[in-house]
Design a protein around this motif. Structure first.
Motif, short mmCIF file in Angstrom:
data_model
loop_
_atom_site.label_atom_id
_atom_site.label_comp_id
_atom_site.label_asym_id
_atom_site.label_seq_id
_atom_site.Cartn_x
_atom_site.Cartn_y
_atom_site.Cartn_z
N TYR A 45 48.62 34.33 78.88
CA TYR A 45 49.57 35.44 78.84
C TYR A 45 50.26 35.54 77.48
O TYR A 45 50.42 34.55 76.76
CB TYR A 45 50.66 35.25 79.91
N LEU A 46 50.68 36.77 77.16
CA LEU A 46 51.57 37.04 76.05
C LEU A 46 52.87 37.59 76.62
O LEU A 46 52.88 38.17 77.71
CB LEU A 46 50.96 38.05 75.08
N TYR A 47 53.96 37.43 75.86
CA TYR A 47 55.27 37.84 76.35
C TYR A 47 55.94 38.73 75.31
O TYR A 47 56.27 38.28 74.21
CB TYR A 47 56.14 36.62 76.63
N PHE A 48 56.14 39.99 75.68
CA PHE A 48 56.88 40.91 74.82
C PHE A 48 58.36 40.83 75.20
O PHE A 48 58.71 40.86 76.38
CB PHE A 48 56.37 42.34 75.00
N ILE A 49 59.22 40.72 74.19
CA ILE A 49 60.65 40.56 74.44
C ILE A 49 61.33 41.93 74.42
O ILE A 49 61.45 42.56 73.37
CB ILE A 49 61.29 39.63 73.39
N HIS A 50 61.76 42.39 75.59
CA HIS A 50 62.56 43.62 75.67
C HIS A 50 64.03 43.32 75.36
O HIS A 50 64.70 44.09 74.67
CB HIS A 50 62.46 44.23 77.07
N GLU A 51 64.52 42.21 75.90
CA GLU A 51 65.90 41.78 75.68
C GLU A 51 65.92 40.26 75.59
O GLU A 51 65.13 39.58 76.26
CB GLU A 51 66.81 42.21 76.85
N GLY A 52 66.84 39.73 74.76
CA GLY A 52 67.01 38.29 74.71
C GLY A 52 66.48 37.64 73.45
O GLY A 52 65.99 38.31 72.53
N ILE A 53 66.58 36.31 73.41
CA ILE A 53 66.14 35.51 72.26
C ILE A 53 65.25 34.38 72.78
O ILE A 53 65.57 33.73 73.78
CB ILE A 53 67.34 34.91 71.50
N VAL A 54 64.15 34.14 72.08
CA VAL A 54 63.21 33.08 72.45
C VAL A 54 63.02 32.16 71.25
O VAL A 54 62.82 32.62 70.12
CB VAL A 54 61.84 33.66 72.88
N LYS A 55 63.08 30.86 71.49
CA LYS A 55 62.84 29.87 70.44
C LYS A 55 61.43 29.32 70.57
O LYS A 55 60.99 28.95 71.66
CB LYS A 55 63.85 28.72 70.52
N ILE A 56 60.71 29.27 69.44
CA ILE A 56 59.39 28.67 69.37
C ILE A 56 59.53 27.31 68.68
O ILE A 56 60.13 27.22 67.60
CB ILE A 56 58.40 29.55 68.59
N PHE A 57 58.97 26.26 69.28
CA PHE A 57 59.15 24.93 68.71
C PHE A 57 58.01 24.00 69.12
O PHE A 57 57.23 24.30 70.03
CB PHE A 57 60.49 24.34 69.16
#
Length: 235
Positions: A45-57
């Motif tokens: 899956y891929l995730y498109f961000i409509h609202e919010g903040i995502v951290k990649i680590f």
């Protein structure tokens, strides 16, 4: 918008192309602290961000966190590459409550086969992401921890900064440990570097948020001449 001025995933696509992508999205609301995917997990899956903040680590073998990027509304997270092994190469967690658009990777691949112009836009986006990663590594290896911290602060300004009377406000709350995770440093060393920058009135802290007063001074630390394309000098 041209590729050179694009900063979010959505900026690389025309309205009709975004409409096609939206047709594949299943809306999903998640709470802060939700793990979207983990390193070496099947990349379905891929995730498109409509609202919010995502951290990649990522995490080291000893369990230390290496922060790679912060993604905001209008960005996409996940591995879209059809040529790579079908596994995620990093971890993703929401830092706030978020509204996401979930896309099945196989459906995206089928859409790109029908619409090569969409595939071209994805290639442009992936190419810029690769360049962002390369410049981050350069700043860390060539200009040391202070240069890497300065580069991270500049990238934060370009990614989410807001102009105020006092300077550029970074609205995302980041601890010294968070900043240390972005440059592979200890919290104590970041404390010392930030203290120096505060003494020199380069930045200050207001209610847990950074305000950058002297962007040019930060550029001196990482030998930045300000000529990098705006879509590359981001976090």
């Amino acid at each position: 918008m041209t590729a050179l001025s694009a900063r979010r995933f959505v900026d690389y696509f025309q309205p009709e192309q975004l409409k096609r992508l939206s047709s594949l999205m299943t809306p999903k609301r998640v709470q802060s602290g939700t793990n979207l995917f983990q390193d070496k997990e099947q990349a379905d899956y891929l995730y498109f961000i409509h609202e919010g903040i995502v951290k990649i680590f990522n995490n080291t073998e000893s369990g230390e966190e290496i922060a790679l990027s912060l993604k905001y509304a209008g960005d996409m997270v996940g591995d879209p590459c059809t040529l790579s092994p079908p596994f995620q190469w990093s971890n993703a967690v929401t830092l706030t409550d978020a509204l996401l658009g979930v896309i099945r990777k196989e459906e995206l691949e089928a859409l790109m086969l029908r619409h090569p112009d969409l595939a071209l836009r994805f290639i442009q986006w992936l190419s810029v992401n690769q360049r962002i990663l390369e410049t981050k590594v350069r700043d860390l290896l060539v200009y040391g921890k202070t240069g890497a911290l300065a580069s991270t602060l500049i990238r934060l300004c370009n990614t989410c900064g807001r102009e105020t009377e006092e300077g550029i406000l970074i609205p995302t709350r980041l601890t010294n440990q968070d900043l240390a995770n972005f440059i592979g440093a200890t919290r104590e060393s970041v404390n010392r570097m930030l203290s120096r920058m505060k003494r020199e009135n380069i930045l200050s802290m207001r209610s847990g948020r950074l305000i950058i007063h002297d962007l040019n001074r930060l550029r001196e630390f990482c030998h930045c001449d300000g000529r990098c394309p705006g879509n590359v000098c981001v976090l």
